[in-house]
Write a protein that holds these residues in place. Structure first.
Motif, PDB file in Angstrom:
ATOM      1  N   VAL A 287      32.195  35.159  30.173  1.00 27.93           N
ATOM      2  CA  VAL A 287      31.947  33.727  30.242  1.00 27.93           C
ATOM      3  C   VAL A 287      33.223  33.011  29.818  1.00 27.93           C
ATOM      4  CG1 VAL A 287      30.610  31.783  29.369  1.00 27.93           C
ATOM      5  CG2 VAL A 287      29.475  33.970  29.800  1.00 27.93           C
ATOM      6  N   HIS A 288      33.785  32.239  30.713  1.00 25.00           N
ATOM      7  CA  HIS A 288      34.989  31.455  30.423  1.00 25.00           C
ATOM      8  C   HIS A 288      34.647  29.978  30.555  1.00 25.00           C
ATOM      9  CE1 HIS A 288      38.423  29.087  32.064  1.00 25.00           C
ATOM     10  NE2 HIS A 288      39.040  29.608  31.042  1.00 25.00           N
ATOM     11  N   LYS A 289      34.976  29.191  29.524  1.00 25.74           N
ATOM     12  CA  LYS A 289      34.738  27.757  29.565  1.00 25.74           C
ATOM     13  C   LYS A 289      36.009  27.029  29.153  1.00 25.74           C
ATOM     14  CE  LYS A 289      29.750  27.718  29.001  1.00 25.74           C
ATOM     15  NZ  LYS A 289      28.600  27.000  28.405  1.00 25.74           N
ATOM     16  N   CYS A 290      36.271  25.937  29.856  1.00 28.92           N
ATOM     17  CA  CYS A 290      37.502  25.178  29.580  1.00 28.92           C
ATOM     18  C   CYS A 290      37.210  23.685  29.696  1.00 28.92           C
ATOM     19  CB  CYS A 290      38.602  25.589  30.560  1.00 28.92           C
ATOM     20  SG  CYS A 290      40.152  24.657  30.341  1.00 28.92           S
ATOM     21  N   ILE A 291      37.664  22.931  28.705  1.00 24.82           N
ATOM     22  CA  ILE A 291      37.631  21.470  28.740  1.00 24.82           C
ATOM     23  C   ILE A 291      39.065  20.961  28.778  1.00 24.82           C
ATOM     24  CG2 ILE A 291      37.016  19.361  27.504  1.00 24.82           C
ATOM     25  CD1 ILE A 291      34.669  20.776  26.287  1.00 24.82           C
ATOM     26  N   VAL A 292      39.366  20.076  29.716  1.00 24.10           N
ATOM     27  CA  VAL A 292      40.653  19.388  29.752  1.00 24.10           C
ATOM     28  C   VAL A 292      40.382  17.930  29.430  1.00 24.10           C
ATOM     29  CG1 VAL A 292      42.731  18.890  31.075  1.00 24.10           C
ATOM     30  CG2 VAL A 292      41.473  21.004  31.497  1.00 24.10           C
ATOM     31  N   SER A 293      40.896  17.469  28.285  1.00 21.03           N
ATOM     32  CA  SER A 293      40.535  16.153  27.764  1.00 21.03           C
ATOM     33  C   SER A 293      41.619  15.106  27.933  1.00 21.03           C
ATOM     34  CB  SER A 293      40.171  16.268  26.276  1.00 21.03           C
ATOM     35  OG  SER A 293      41.275  16.771  25.532  1.00 21.03           O
ATOM     36  N   ALA A 294      42.714  15.433  28.642  1.00 23.00           N
ATOM     37  CA  ALA A 294      43.800  14.475  28.845  1.00 23.00           C
ATOM     38  C   ALA A 294      44.406  14.680  30.226  1.00 23.00           C
ATOM     39  CB  ALA A 294      44.866  14.628  27.765  1.00 23.00           C
ATOM     40  N   SER A 295      44.958  13.629  30.788  1.00 22.17           N
ATOM     41  CA  SER A 295      45.505  13.717  32.143  1.00 22.17           C
ATOM     42  C   SER A 295      46.716  14.632  32.226  1.00 22.17           C
ATOM     43  CB  SER A 295      45.877  12.321  32.648  1.00 22.17           C
ATOM     44  OG  SER A 295      46.824  11.717  31.785  1.00 22.17           O
ATOM     45  N   SER A 296      47.425  14.821  31.100  1.00 27.10           N
ATOM     46  CA  SER A 296      48.586  15.706  31.092  1.00 27.10           C
ATOM     47  C   SER A 296      48.233  17.118  30.616  1.00 27.10           C
ATOM     48  CB  SER A 296      49.686  15.129  30.191  1.00 27.10           C
ATOM     49  OG  SER A 296      49.203  14.936  28.870  1.00 27.10           O
ATOM     50  N   GLY A 297      46.969  17.399  30.399  1.00 26.20           N
ATOM     51  CA  GLY A 297      46.540  18.730  29.991  1.00 26.20           C
ATOM     52  C   GLY A 297      46.241  19.615  31.185  1.00 26.20           C
TER      53      GLY A 297
END
Length: 481
Positions: free
Chosen positions: A349-359
């Motif tokens: 199980v892989h989960k990823c959150i990107v919380s910024a436009s440059s991330g």
């Protein structure tokens, strides 16, 4: 209309092709071949000069006598290429912070790093490694020793016989540079039949260099051996000295013998100017179980290469990962799982959150179910949450099946928060900000809740909350009550 632009790459690769000009086609075939050969040679010279410069600079900072300095893996560095976007395995990960550094230093800084903030309350032993060397003042191993576990630095208790075996065969340029640089290594061995369910805590810390373009590099190394029918729990923490620039390049080799079990937890929380590269190599014998759960939050660039081989039937592998990429961060997980024997199981199980436009988030998960791995049950799921416009995630789930009697599934999703879920929570009288906060919390709780001990889970919750608040995202923990 509230439309958002996202960048997504899901297992797609293209090569631009340009038709030759008519003038070029009129040249004699021999002339065209010579021109092409000269162009290739010029590009190779340019690439080699750039690559040799990075590796040579990094090697200048290595220890005077590394543990594996005479290995074939280290000798192969003479012809190795530095990781760049021109190479497929590093296509989405930019290591300009490393290749652009003018110099590296490896001497340990005065004062060190305080590890008291990294606590695992229920740990039976704590090993604090500062710039790859154990800090005796911050380490206690008596509890693990009483439980029958052999633990210590290779320079004191001797290098384990399996050290360097896996990295020599399945390593990469970063593991080879670690082998050329590591002056010592932590060795943890659980003898046959020993069962130590209480965690052993390993805090790996780095110090920063003072001055402009100089980057401090450390090469922590660890070998874990769990013998027949033994059980072990290990928690790893990765952190450093504030927001200073440094490079932590680690290697961990794990050997599980028949019937052995290892529960492995990783918490990566470097400063956002640091570079973190880690290579984890695992072999599993018959009926062994390996479970790893990783939380990755820090670092300017963080790359984890995880390679696992099942070497016997009825072997179980569980992989969990939660990455949170904020402003200016690239968090990358490259995993490879090879199943060669019958009745093996795996669940990733892989989960990823990107919380910024440059991330940016990167995931390349390769599961190989080979010819003799009959009656295998393999599952792989990647879920990615993009909270802002122009956030980027590059996802490449890859399930290769050759055996014909298997039960395998994999899937991948990339999305923002679901409007229906937001509406449902708001209909209960909560604000839209609270609704988004609860949904973000629930996204990562599946992996965080697997970590051992309530105190560790609460600390990780605080780390995740601080990272989201830094990028102006609200967060409410929905785990332990």
């Amino acid at each position: 209309l509230g439309l958002r632009a996202y960048t997504v790459d899901v297992a797609m690769s293209s090569v631009a092709r340009t038709a030759p000009s008519r003038a070029h086609m009129r040249l004699p075939r021999t002339r065209r071949a010579v021109d092409a050969k000269r162009a290739c040679a010029a590009q190779a010279t340019k690439t080699k000069t750039h690559d040799d410069g990075f590796i040579a600079k990094a090697m200048e900072a290595r220890a005077s006598k590394a543990l594996l300095a005479d290995s074939d893996e280290v000798k192969a560095l003479a012809s190795a290429r530095a990781p760049t976007n021109r190479m497929e395995e590093y296509r989405f990960t930019d290591f300009a912070a490393l290749t652009g550094a003018k110099a590296f230093v490896s001497t340990r800084a005065e004062g060190g790093v305080d590890a008291r903030g990294l606590t695992v309350g229920e740990a039976c032993a704590t090993c604090a490694l500062v710039d790859g060397v154990m800090d005796g003042a911050q380490s206690t191993i008596e509890g693990a020793t009483k439980a029958g576990v052999v633990i210590g630095m290779a320079s004191v208790i001797g290098a384990d016989r399996v050290m360097g075996e896996q990295s020599a065969v399945r390593g990469n340029v970063f593991s080879a540079m670690n082998s050329a640089s590591a002056e010592d290594a932590l060795v943890i061995r659980a003898p046959a039949g020993v069962k130590c369910a209480i965690p052993i805590h390993v805090a790996t810390l780095s110090t920063g260099a003072k001055g402009g373009d100089v980057m401090r590099v450390s090469a922590p190394r660890m070998t874990i051996v769990v013998e027949e029918n033994a059980e072990l729990t290990v928690v790893e923490d990765f952190a450093g000295q504030g927001e200073s620039a440094y490079w932590q390049n680690g290697v961990c080799e794990i050997v599980l013998e028949k019937g052995a079990s290892l529960k492995h937890s990783i918490v990566q929380n470097h400063g956002r100017n640091a570079v973190h590269t880690r290579t984890t190599l695992v072999t599993q014998a018959e009926e062994s179980k390996y479970e790893v759960n990783e939380i990755s939050v820090g670092g300017k660039t963080a790359r984890h290469d995880l390679s696992i081989k099942q070497l016997g039937p009825r072997t179980e592998t569980v992989l969990g990962c939660f990455n949170l990429a904020g402003a200016g961060q690239t968090l990358d997980l490259h995993s490879k799982l090879q199943l060669d024997f019958e009745e093996g199981t795996s669940n990733q199980v892989h989960k990823c959150i990107v919380s910024a436009s440059s991330g940016k988030g990167v995931f390349d998960g390769n599961v190989q179910v080979n010819r003799f791995a009959q009656r295998t049950d393999a599952k792989q799921l990647s879920r990615n949450l993009l909270l802002v416009p122009k956030a980027t995630v590059n996802v490449k789930p890859n399930l290769q099946i050759i055996a014909d009697d298997v039960k395998c599934t994999h899937g991948c999703t990339v999305s923002d928060l679901e409007e229906e879920e937001l509406f449902y929570i708001q209909s209960r009288g909560l604000s839209v900000e609270t609704a988004r906060s609860l949904l973000v919390s629930g996204f990562g709780v599946e992996v965080i809740s697997r970590l051992p001990g309530k105190e560790l889970r609460e600390r990780v919750n605080s780390i995740v909350r601080a990272a989201l608040e830094r990028d102006r995202v609200q967060f409410e923990w929905t785990g332990d009550k």
